[in-house]
Design a protein around this motif. Structure first.
Motif, mmCIF file in Angstrom:
data_model
loop_
_atom_site.group_PDB
_atom_site.id
_atom_site.type_symbol
_atom_site.label_atom_id
_atom_site.label_comp_id
_atom_site.label_asym_id
_atom_site.label_seq_id
_atom_site.Cartn_x
_atom_site.Cartn_y
_atom_site.Cartn_z
ATOM 1 N N ASP A 38 -25.713 43.339 -8.610
ATOM 2 C CA ASP A 38 -26.382 42.840 -9.812
ATOM 3 C C ASP A 38 -25.687 43.346 -11.068
ATOM 4 O OD1 ASP A 38 -28.556 41.435 -11.145
ATOM 5 O OD2 ASP A 38 -29.452 43.395 -11.543
ATOM 6 N N ASN A 43 -24.542 36.747 -8.286
ATOM 7 C CA ASN A 43 -25.754 35.956 -8.478
ATOM 8 C C ASN A 43 -26.748 36.011 -7.325
ATOM 9 O OD1 ASN A 43 -23.283 34.270 -9.707
ATOM 10 N ND2 ASN A 43 -25.032 34.244 -11.078
ATOM 11 N N THR A 70 -33.514 45.234 -9.527
ATOM 12 C CA THR A 70 -32.484 44.399 -10.141
ATOM 13 C C THR A 70 -33.107 43.517 -11.210
ATOM 14 O OG1 THR A 70 -32.755 42.696 -8.443
ATOM 15 C CG2 THR A 70 -31.070 44.368 -8.044
ATOM 16 N N ILE A 73 -30.292 39.075 -10.100
ATOM 17 C CA ILE A 73 -29.787 38.596 -8.812
ATOM 18 C C ILE A 73 -30.884 37.879 -8.021
ATOM 19 C CG2 ILE A 73 -30.245 40.671 -7.447
ATOM 20 C CD1 ILE A 73 -27.374 40.371 -6.343
#
Length: 83
Positions: A38, A43, A70, A73
């Motif tokens: 992340d 992604n 995160t 992500i």
């Protein structure tokens, strides 16, 4: 490139031998890998579900822990192994 993700096949082993990760080590490693991914702009983080391997038989708590640590992500399961 619009999107870049990774698929983790997890750790193999029974958590009983030298260097053989137990469930806690596998989960900590997976969260740290996703956090690092992340931070560098990956992604997606997808995890294989091993129904008969105790390290990763239940992905939802793992995905929740990753989502909590995160910010951007996408997380999910990539392969569901139904041996």
């Amino acid at each position: 490139m619009k999107a870049f993700g990774f698929l983790s096949f997890g750790h193999y082993g029974h958590g009983r031998g030298p260097g053989d990760p137990d469930a806690a080590a596998m989960l900590r490693d997976a969260v740290e890998i996703a956090v690092g991914a992340d931070e560098i702009g990956v992604n997606g983080a997808y995890f294989r579900v091993h129904h008969f391997v105790r390290q990763s038989a239940s992905p939802i708590p793992l995905l929740g822990a990753i989502a909590a640590r995160t910010s951007a992500i996408e997380v999910g399961t990539g392969i569901i192994d139904m041996r």
